[in-house]
Design a protein around this motif. Structure first.
Motif, PDB file in Angstrom:
ATOM      1  N   VAL A 228      31.408  44.948  49.175  1.00 36.10           N
ATOM      2  CA  VAL A 228      30.964  46.332  49.357  1.00 36.10           C
ATOM      3  C   VAL A 228      30.037  46.389  50.557  1.00 36.10           C
ATOM      4  CG1 VAL A 228      31.223  46.998  46.945  1.00 36.10           C
ATOM      5  CG2 VAL A 228      29.064  46.006  47.682  1.00 36.10           C
ATOM      6  N   GLN A 229      30.305  47.323  51.451  1.00 38.52           N
ATOM      7  CA  GLN A 229      29.495  47.494  52.646  1.00 38.52           C
ATOM      8  C   GLN A 229      28.731  48.817  52.576  1.00 38.52           C
ATOM      9  OE1 GLN A 229      31.458  46.904  56.404  1.00 38.52           O
ATOM     10  NE2 GLN A 229      32.137  44.836  55.884  1.00 38.52           N
ATOM     11  N   GLY A 230      27.578  48.841  53.207  1.00 38.61           N
ATOM     12  CA  GLY A 230      26.758  50.043  53.248  1.00 38.61           C
ATOM     13  C   GLY A 230      25.403  49.710  53.824  1.00 38.61           C
ATOM     14  N   THR A 231      24.437  50.590  53.603  1.00 36.51           N
ATOM     15  CA  THR A 231      23.066  50.336  54.035  1.00 36.51           C
ATOM     16  C   THR A 231      22.154  50.504  52.822  1.00 36.51           C
ATOM     17  OG1 THR A 231      22.738  52.653  54.706  1.00 36.51           O
ATOM     18  CG2 THR A 231      23.529  51.117  56.387  1.00 36.51           C
ATOM     19  N   LEU A 232      21.088  49.725  52.766  1.00 34.47           N
ATOM     20  CA  LEU A 232      20.281  49.643  51.551  1.00 34.47           C
ATOM     21  C   LEU A 232      19.823  51.001  51.059  1.00 34.47           C
ATOM     22  CD1 LEU A 232      18.947  47.739  49.492  1.00 34.47           C
ATOM     23  CD2 LEU A 232      16.909  47.776  50.930  1.00 34.47           C
ATOM     24  N   LEU A 233      19.367  51.873  51.967  1.00 39.24           N
ATOM     25  CA  LEU A 233      18.845  53.179  51.577  1.00 39.24           C
ATOM     26  C   LEU A 233      19.724  54.322  52.069  1.00 39.24           C
ATOM     27  CD1 LEU A 233      15.090  52.382  52.155  1.00 39.24           C
ATOM     28  CD2 LEU A 233      16.194  52.824  49.967  1.00 39.24           C
ATOM     29  N   GLY A 234      20.963  54.007  52.397  1.00 39.32           N
ATOM     30  CA  GLY A 234      21.897  55.048  52.798  1.00 39.32           C
ATOM     31  C   GLY A 234      21.749  55.517  54.232  1.00 39.32           C
ATOM     32  N   TYR A 235      20.911  54.837  55.038  1.00 40.25           N
ATOM     33  CA  TYR A 235      20.764  55.238  56.435  1.00 40.25           C
ATOM     34  C   TYR A 235      22.119  55.160  57.140  1.00 40.25           C
ATOM     35  CZ  TYR A 235      15.787  54.005  55.701  1.00 40.25           C
ATOM     36  OH  TYR A 235      14.503  53.895  55.232  1.00 40.25           O
ATOM     37  N   GLY A 236      22.301  56.008  58.138  1.00 44.14           N
ATOM     38  CA  GLY A 236      23.521  55.950  58.923  1.00 44.14           C
ATOM     39  C   GLY A 236      23.775  57.251  59.652  1.00 44.14           C
TER      40      GLY A 236
END
Length: 531
Positions: A228-236
């Motif tokens: 699963v890919q993403g950013t820890l706090l949903g930044y983007g």
């Protein structure tokens, strides 16, 4: 227990979010924090895109990561260039990471409109890039950009892009939902077909433009995705990436997966707060699991239920994710909560004690005059403490003065205001001045500056948020205002409140509470008497 690899892109995809800017030192600190949490992979940047990322990978040689692997990120070779002469691919090699991620087009519309290439040329670019890096000892993940859109338009070609990357040596194929517009049912169906077609790890990379990034990630896991890919706090960029703090907690607590490499889930909230502090972006109060309101209760019936049995209104124990339950003080909370809060300071308080009755009346009067303690429990605790005979203030105000000028008196500094603060610490007078960007900033600096020689731990404290609300707009410029400030020492955050018709005085009251709360919380003894 099934294992899921967590691949965090805060340092690369997250840095593309509006208002986010990481220094090299920031990135090193965040990488260490993510490693502590137990993520498997940290996508640390695109070394071909900017000098800062190049310098990060040079500096990263001194990082001692126990759980995570750093990953360098870049694109397939340019059209018309060989892999060996492609600047981007060579930059990935120079980054020196064991793992690299290469993204390539998998939507024929993007191939023709963005690359201005034929579909066959794009397949060759994918093959050459992955093969070039694999032959030189790199472990390659292939990010199939716009995969779900490509699959919807031309299923055979989207799958051909994946097959080409796998045949060239890619270890895992990552399905990117790049535009963020797909819904979970589509993600599940398409991911299932890919998992069934390929005998290699499949990953999911979702964006949140339809508010479904977390749900889409979980839907992909349900049908066999193992990364699963993403950013820890949903930044983007735009609406952000899949929020991994939510994904991790959901996978562990709701689905029973192992995705933290043996690290305890109780690290989740502390690490999120640390990353937010370094990023200088406050965690939304309502963020699941790690937000300050995630386990906050305000309604009287809810508070009563939680007090009797937390399972009535909490789906998990807040301590499991490193967070805590908060029962909010307000006009709808009830006398029982007020008494419970008093008991955190005065454990033996009884409802009918004269001291308790007087204190409750004082708190009600403060609320009637504009104080609102649901967002400033720290000030509420101080009201209780100041009611006690044993209380000794850490300092007392002699006077303060703020001075402003427009145009700026000192254009070079950028400061528009100055403040002078004189206090008594015990029997010792102290006075100092400071400049700031506005009267409250100057006052804050001066207050901490005059107190730090007496209480050195205050050097760790700074403000992270400042809010002003006009309480009686009908009185125009003579209106009473409520100031709420949030402070942090880098480990914890707390909120305090001040109310006055003078915005500077209201700010002063909130600042004083912030400092006194910190000193009491850390067991600092008041100079001139016990707390």
């Amino acid at each position: 227990m099934n294992k899921i690899d967590v691949y965090d892109s805060t340092l690369r995809d997250g840095s593309q979010g509006e208002g986010i800017s990481f220094s090299i030192e920031d990135k090193l600190k965040i990488a260490s924090a993510l490693d502590t949490l137990g993520v498997a992979f940290i996508e640390a940047g695109n070394p071909a895109s900017n000098r800062k990322d190049q310098e990060f990978f040079q500096a990263a040689g001194d990082l001692r990561l126990e759980h995570a692997k750093l990953v360098a990120f870049g694109s397939t070779r340019r059209r018309g260039k060989s892999a060996s002469e492609d600047v981007n691919l060579n930059a990935l090699l120079e980054a020196g990471t064991e793992y690299v991620t290469v993204f390539g087009k998998s939507w024929s519309f993007q191939v023709s409109e963005i690359l201005h290439a034929t579909k066959e040329e794009n397949l060759t670019m994918i093959h050459d890039s992955v093969a070039f890096l694999s032959a030189r000892g790199r472990k390659v993940f292939f990010d199939a950009e716009h995969f779900f859109d490509g699959y919807a338009q031309d299923r055979e070609y989207a799958l051909a892009c994946l097959k080409t990357a796998k045949d060239a040596g890619a270890l895992a194929l990552i399905l990117c939902e790049t535009r963020g517009g797909m819904l979970p049912d589509t993600i599940g169906k398409v991911t299932r077909s890919v998992v069934e077609a390929f005998s290699c790890p499949i990953g999911i990379h979702s964006h949140d433009d339809s508010g479904c990034a977390v749900a889409n990630t979980l839907a992909a896991v349900d049908v066999g995705a193992s990364q699963v890919q993403g950013t820890l706090l949903g930044y983007g960029e735009r609406c952000g990436n899949a929020c991994l703090s939510t994904v991790i907690a959901d996978l562990v607590l709701k689905k029973g997966y192992d995705c933290m490499q043996g690290q305890p889930l109780s690290l989740l909230t502390p690490v999120c707060r640390k990353v937010a502090e370094i990023s200088n972006v406050a965690i939304p109060h309502s963020m699941p699991y790690v937000g300050s309101s995630a386990f906050a209760h305000k309604g009287g019936m809810h508070i009563d239920g939680v007090s009797k049995n937390p399972e009535t209104y909490e789906h998990v124990n807040p301590g499991v994710v490193g967070n805590e339950r908060r029962l909010l003080m307000s006009e709808v909370a009830g006398r029982a909560l007020m008494l419970d809060r008093i008991r955190t300071v005065l454990p033996d308080s009884k409802k009918d004690d004269p001291q308790t009755i007087v204190l409750m009346e004082k708190l009600k009067n403060l609320e009637a005059n504009g104080y609102q303690f649901e967002g400033a429990e720290s000030s509420f605790d101080l009201v209780i403490r100041r009611h006690l005979a044993a209380y000794r203030p850490f300092f007392s105000l002699v006077h303060y003065q703020t001075i402003g000028s427009l145009p700026y008196a000192d254009p070079k500094s950028g400061y528009s205001h100055a403040a002078v603060v004189k206090v008594l610490v015990g029997d010792t007078p102290a006075i100092t001045a400071a400049e700031g960007e506005g009267p409250v900033n100057a006052l804050d600096k001066a207050l901490r500056k005059v107190l730090e020689p007496f209480y050195p731990t205050l050097k760790a404290v700074h403000l992270t948020d400042y809010k002003v609300r006009v309480l009686s707009a009908s009185e125009a410029t003579a209106s009473k205002v409520r100031v709420l400030i949030e402070s942090t020492d880098g480990k914890e955050s707390w909120s305090t409140i001040g109310v006055s018709k003078d915005i500077i005085e209201a700010s002063w009251l909130a600042l004083v509470d912030s400092i006194e709360y910190f000193l009491i919380k850390n067991g600092v003894e008041s100079i001139g008497g016990a707390n």
